[in-house]
Design an enzyme around this catalytic site. Structure first.
Site, PDB file in Angstrom:
ATOM      1  N   HIS A 202       1.510   4.156  -5.403  1.00 36.63           N
ATOM      2  CA  HIS A 202       2.251   2.972  -4.957  1.00 36.63           C
ATOM      3  C   HIS A 202       2.787   3.094  -3.535  1.00 36.63           C
ATOM      4  O   HIS A 202       3.770   2.448  -3.166  1.00 36.63           O
ATOM      5  CB  HIS A 202       3.402   2.696  -5.930  1.00 36.63           C
ATOM      6  CG  HIS A 202       3.655   1.234  -6.163  1.00 36.63           C
ATOM      7  ND1 HIS A 202       4.650   0.529  -5.549  1.00 36.63           N
ATOM      8  CD2 HIS A 202       3.019   0.347  -6.965  1.00 36.63           C
ATOM      9  CE1 HIS A 202       4.638  -0.724  -5.940  1.00 36.63           C
ATOM     10  NE2 HIS A 202       3.643  -0.861  -6.808  1.00 36.63           N
TER      11      HIS A 202
ATOM     12  N   HIS B 157      -6.406  -6.365  -8.085  1.00 42.53           N
ATOM     13  CA  HIS B 157      -4.988  -6.133  -8.358  1.00 42.53           C
ATOM     14  C   HIS B 157      -4.405  -7.370  -9.025  1.00 42.53           C
ATOM     15  O   HIS B 157      -4.657  -8.493  -8.610  1.00 42.53           O
ATOM     16  CB  HIS B 157      -4.275  -5.863  -7.029  1.00 42.53           C
ATOM     17  CG  HIS B 157      -2.813  -5.660  -7.129  1.00 42.53           C
ATOM     18  ND1 HIS B 157      -1.899  -6.590  -6.671  1.00 42.53           N
ATOM     19  CD2 HIS B 157      -2.076  -4.637  -7.607  1.00 42.53           C
ATOM     20  CE1 HIS B 157      -0.682  -6.145  -6.860  1.00 42.53           C
ATOM     21  NE2 HIS B 157      -0.753  -4.960  -7.429  1.00 42.53           N
TER      22      HIS B 157
END
Length: 383
Positions: A191, A291
């Site tokens: 992330h 995503h």
């Protein structure tokens, strides 16, 4: 056919939905959600009304070119999220007008079903979930038929961290891997919370446990840093959720910084732009895994892209306990994951219809803020 109205709805938990109305009575749906900044996107879309109202929504590529190139400044999360939602809604209208799914207009389906993966975390703050909680969630996903899961690294890793911190992170992954066995894929999302130096160290320690991929091993602004990480490990690297338009993906793909490209159809420019990015990736033998941490309209757009893309790998969805991200409480006919797959949608356009009555009780003002996380010394950690 002409666009007559752009209607925007902020719905809980944090989604922005677009309803594009036409004089033919056809309504197209899009999801221009930008996490923590959806109200900014709302204003941008309102600024697009002067151009869009009265236009034929079937001229999708032309309108997207005008919205992107018609001003002096180009790109960025607000503009591209707005364009993405508008583009999705126009494809939905066009598909409904011609009575076919979007993927049929983009070359037709390459598969009959779409492999899905879900998250195994419920919190990204403080210390995250316990190892036992994560193992329990992973086993529940396996029992539900999923063949792959993912979680985000937590707590954040310091720019140069201790051996203890590395072992804690690796032991967490190892525990989940041991519980689910070798036939289920397990991915980990750094992330952008990890420095390049620590990403290399962590990747080396995780490698024996066969991660499906490491997502965003470092922040995306410096592609060469990601290239160095990719060259240091045998674990496939995935990235792309914070990149916008084909121009934003060019360097990532050309420098072969990743094995898996992750365009977000709500940020990267929409469905067709996602298809162009996938074609760029295909030339380098890369796959795409779009995503999607957002809502059911976002998922519907992703599924259209997944269906017609030969180098598609797997599709993300959050896996909310209430199934809201699959459309329960939002769509008249929610999506259903069966044995880890969603069947390729058959309906026209995006293949969905909003449940207006159910959504009415979920409206809010859009004031959702991205949570903040911190290192032990009180300094801000990257979200």
């Amino acid at each position: 056919m002409k666009i007559t109205k752009l209607e925007l709805l902020h719905v809980k938990p944090r989604w922005l939905l677009l309803k594009m109305h036409t004089d033919e009575g056809i309504i197209g749906y899009g999801e221009p959600t930008l996490e923590g900044r959806s109200r900014s996107v709302e204003m941008f879309i309102k600024e697009c009304e002067d151009y869009l109202l009265g236009q034929d929504p079937r001229y999708i590529e032309h309108h997207c070119q005008v919205l992107y190139r018609g001003g002096f400044y180009r790109g960025g999360p607000v503009q591209m999220s707005a364009i993405s939602g508008i583009e999705q809604a126009m494809w939905d209208i066009k598909g409904k007008f011609y009575n076919m799914p979007v993927y049929e207009m983009l070359g037709g389906a390459c598969r009959t079903k779409i492999r899905m993966y879900s998250h195994i975390k419920k919190t990204a703050i403080a210390g995250g979930n316990s190892v036992d909680e994560m193992v329990a969630m992973a086993l529940a996903r396996r029992s539900a038929g999923y063949t792959a899961v993912k979680y985000s690294i937590i707590p954040p890793i310091a720019p140069i961290d201790t051996l203890h911190a590395v072992r804690e992170a690796v032991n967490r992954f190892a525990a989940v891997r041991e519980a689910i066995g070798e036939q289920m894929d397990l991915a980990i999302d750094f992330h952008g919370r990890v420095s390049p130096a620590m990403a290399i160290r962590l990747a080396a320690e995780l490698e024996p446990y066969y991660p499906m991929f490491i997502e965003e091993p470092c922040l995306p602004e410096n592609v060469d840093a990601m290239v160095n990480i990719a060259r240091s490990t045998r674990v496939p690297i995935a990235a792309g959720e914070r990149l916008f338009s084909k121009w934003g993906f060019r360097e990532l793909i050309e420098k072969q910084a990743v094995a898996i490209v992750q365009p977000d159809t709500c940020h990267a420019g929409g469905i067709f732009e996602g298809r162009k990015i996938a074609s760029m990736a295909e030339m380098y033998y890369m796959t795409i895994a779009p995503h999607n941490p957002l809502g059911p309209v976002s998922l519907a757009a992703c599924l259209q892209l997944d269906a017609c893309t030969p180098n598609f790998l797997i599709q993300e969805h959050p896996g909310a306990d209430d199934l809201s991200d699959l459309g329960v409480g939002y769509l008249k006919t929610p999506f259903e994951v069966i044995d880890g797959y969603i069947d390729v949608p058959k309906g026209p356009g995006l293949g969905i219809e909003l449940d207006e009555e159910a959504i009415r009780g979920k409206l809010f003002d859009g004031s959702w803020e991205t949570p903040l996380i911190y290192h032990e010394d009180g300094s801000l950690a990257d979200w």
